[in-house]
Design a protein around this motif. Structure first.
Motif, short mmCIF file in Angstrom:
data_model
loop_
_atom_site.label_atom_id
_atom_site.label_comp_id
_atom_site.label_asym_id
_atom_site.label_seq_id
_atom_site.Cartn_x
_atom_site.Cartn_y
_atom_site.Cartn_z
N ALA A 3 -2.70 3.80 14.65
CA ALA A 3 -3.42 4.72 15.52
C ALA A 3 -2.64 6.03 15.60
CB ALA A 3 -3.58 4.10 16.91
N VAL A 4 -3.26 7.12 15.15
CA VAL A 4 -2.61 8.43 15.19
C VAL A 4 -2.88 9.05 16.55
CG1 VAL A 4 -2.55 10.72 14.17
CG2 VAL A 4 -2.91 8.71 12.71
N THR A 34 -8.33 14.18 -1.06
CA THR A 34 -8.79 14.20 0.33
C THR A 34 -9.57 12.95 0.67
OG1 THR A 34 -8.85 16.62 0.23
CG2 THR A 34 -10.03 15.58 2.05
N LEU A 35 -10.41 12.50 -0.24
CA LEU A 35 -11.14 11.25 -0.01
C LEU A 35 -10.18 10.08 0.16
CD1 LEU A 35 -14.20 11.44 -2.43
CD2 LEU A 35 -14.29 11.15 0.05
N THR A 36 -9.13 10.05 -0.65
CA THR A 36 -8.12 8.99 -0.52
C THR A 36 -7.47 9.03 0.86
OG1 THR A 36 -7.65 8.96 -2.89
CG2 THR A 36 -5.93 8.13 -1.43
N ALA A 37 -7.11 10.22 1.31
CA ALA A 37 -6.50 10.35 2.63
C ALA A 37 -7.44 9.87 3.73
CB ALA A 37 -6.09 11.80 2.88
N LEU A 38 -8.70 10.25 3.64
CA LEU A 38 -9.67 9.83 4.65
C LEU A 38 -9.88 8.32 4.61
CD1 LEU A 38 -12.23 12.74 4.24
CD2 LEU A 38 -10.72 12.36 6.20
N GLU A 39 -9.86 7.73 3.42
CA GLU A 39 -10.00 6.28 3.30
C GLU A 39 -8.82 5.57 3.94
OE1 GLU A 39 -9.85 2.95 -0.26
OE2 GLU A 39 -10.55 4.97 -0.74
N ILE A 40 -7.62 6.13 3.77
CA ILE A 40 -6.42 5.52 4.33
C ILE A 40 -6.41 5.61 5.85
CG2 ILE A 40 -3.90 5.89 4.50
CD1 ILE A 40 -4.03 6.52 1.45
N GLY A 41 -7.03 6.64 6.40
CA GLY A 41 -7.12 6.74 7.85
C GLY A 41 -6.85 8.11 8.42
N TYR A 42 -6.47 9.07 7.60
CA TYR A 42 -6.28 10.43 8.10
C TYR A 42 -7.60 10.98 8.60
CZ TYR A 42 -1.78 10.56 5.56
OH TYR A 42 -0.51 10.31 5.10
N ARG A 43 -7.52 11.73 9.71
CA ARG A 43 -8.72 12.36 10.27
C ARG A 43 -8.47 13.84 10.57
NH1 ARG A 43 -10.28 8.55 8.23
NH2 ARG A 43 -11.57 6.84 9.05
N HIS A 44 -7.46 14.39 9.94
CA HIS A 44 -7.09 15.79 10.13
C HIS A 44 -6.73 16.34 8.75
CE1 HIS A 44 -3.57 18.56 11.79
NE2 HIS A 44 -4.45 19.23 11.07
N ILE A 45 -7.47 17.35 8.31
CA ILE A 45 -7.29 17.93 6.98
C ILE A 45 -6.97 19.42 7.13
CG2 ILE A 45 -8.29 18.29 4.69
CD1 ILE A 45 -8.08 15.33 5.48
N ARG A 235 -1.54 8.02 -4.23
CA ARG A 235 -2.03 7.16 -3.16
C ARG A 235 -0.90 6.44 -2.42
NH1 ARG A 235 -7.01 4.77 -1.83
NH2 ARG A 235 -6.69 3.08 -0.34
N ALA A 236 0.06 5.91 -3.17
CA ALA A 236 1.15 5.18 -2.52
C ALA A 236 1.93 6.09 -1.57
CB ALA A 236 2.08 4.59 -3.57
N ARG A 237 2.14 7.32 -1.96
CA ARG A 237 2.86 8.25 -1.09
C ARG A 237 2.01 8.66 0.10
NH1 ARG A 237 7.01 11.39 -2.65
NH2 ARG A 237 7.53 9.53 -3.86
N VAL A 238 0.71 8.84 -0.10
CA VAL A 238 -0.18 9.18 1.02
C VAL A 238 -0.18 8.03 2.04
CG1 VAL A 238 -2.55 9.75 1.67
CG2 VAL A 238 -1.60 10.68 -0.44
N GLU A 239 -0.18 6.79 1.55
CA GLU A 239 -0.11 5.63 2.45
C GLU A 239 1.23 5.59 3.17
OE1 GLU A 239 -0.91 2.40 -0.20
OE2 GLU A 239 -3.09 2.47 0.16
N GLU A 240 2.31 5.84 2.42
CA GLU A 240 3.65 5.84 3.02
C GLU A 240 3.73 6.86 4.15
OE1 GLU A 240 7.92 7.68 1.67
OE2 GLU A 240 6.85 6.46 0.18
N ASN A 241 3.20 8.06 3.91
CA ASN A 241 3.26 9.11 4.91
C ASN A 241 2.43 8.80 6.14
OD1 ASN A 241 4.90 10.60 3.20
ND2 ASN A 241 3.24 11.87 2.41
N PHE A 242 1.48 7.88 6.01
CA PHE A 242 0.65 7.50 7.15
C PHE A 242 1.32 6.42 8.01
CE2 PHE A 242 -3.21 5.59 9.14
CZ PHE A 242 -3.74 6.75 9.68
#
Length: 275
Positions: A3-4, A34-45, A235-242
């Motif tokens: 939860a962000v 961006t689609l990957t980030a949104l799929e992972i759970g980011y809601r701020h672009i 993708r792995a790094r985007v997930e890590e950063n989340f």
């Protein structure tokens, strides 16, 4: 999904404290990233006219299947458009390129202090804000003296000041001024373009808490209250950063990382950007 938390801006608008940055992502890669980030759970672009990828960001938001109101989208005014009429036209073009109907946040990207038009430019952003086509307005790379000039000559206090912040450039003076004025601080280059990832202090703390150096640097920024938006196309790094919200750094960790400050920038000083 972690939860962000949200940060409430000075006009009541809420912004997720963690976002996905698109700086230096080529347009051809932006939609997928961006689609990957949104799929992972980011809601701020976070995007900008200068980045040349607003169309692809907007396409990703539309293609995500998510409700538009659930995604916070920022763009920024490019440097050639500080004349008020140009600022209006440039904002209109951003809305066309993004294809999203409205923006959540629009920033003046650089003050261009040597040119000195940014107070007039800010008044144009105030007019755009009053039109209802953007939910909040702010600035990027502004120093306290720039912010004072804006607040002395206008009505709306910036909601955000987006500045370079990382363990080698902790920016406590600017951040303290922002806080005093009710302005939220966003940290760009939060891992100093990778420079802090091999720092022995950060590596040791990462080993102690069982996390990566990037996660430690980002968590440091979050616990200090800044809004961050790391960028990656992997993708792995985007997930890590989340994965930042199921651990905490101690006060001693925060202090030790802050002590790494060198006042070392990865980008130019704001007073040096005039075009």
């Amino acid at each position: 999904m972690n939860a962000v938390p949200d940060i409430t801006l000075n006009n009541g608008v809420k912004i997720p404290q963690l976002g996905f940055g698109t700086f230096q992502i080529p347009p051809a890669d932006t939609r997928e990233a961006t689609l990957t980030a949104l799929e992972i759970g980011y809601r701020h672009i976070d995007t900008a006219q200068m980045y040349g990828n607003e169309k692809e960001v907007g396409q990703a938001v539309r293609d995500s299947g998510l409700d538009r109101d659930d995604i916070f989208v920022t763009s920024k005014l490019n440097n050639p458009f500080h004349d008020p009429a140009d600022a209006h036209a440039a904002f209109d073009q951003s809305l066309v390129d993004l294809g999203l109907g409205h923006l959540d946040l629009f920033l003046i990207h650089w003050p261009q202090a040597g040119i000195g038009k940014f107070v007039e430019t800010w008044k144009a952003l105030e007019e755009i804000y009053r039109s209802g086509r953007v939910r909040a307005i702010g600035v990027s790379n502004f120093q306290p003296n720039h912010l004072r000039r804006i607040m002395d000559g206008s009505v709306v206090v910036p909601a955000i000041n987006q500045i370079e912040v990382h363990p080698y450039l902790i920016q406590d003076e600017v951040r303290a001024f922002d806080t005093e004025q009710g302005i939220a601080t966003e940290a760009w280059a939060p891992i100093a373009k990778g420079k802090v990832l091999t720092d022995p202090v950060i590596v040791r703390i990462a080993n102690d808490v069982g996390r990566t150096p990037a996660q430690v640097a980002l968590r440091w920024a979050l616990q200090r209250g800044d809004i961050v938006f790391p960028k990656s196309v992997t993708r792995a790094r985007v997930e890590e950063n989340f994965g930042l919200f199921d651990f905490e750094l101690s006060d001693a960790d925060i202090a030790e990382i802050s002590a790494l400050n060198r006042d070392e920038r990865t980008g130019p000083h704001p007073d040096q950007v005039n075009g």
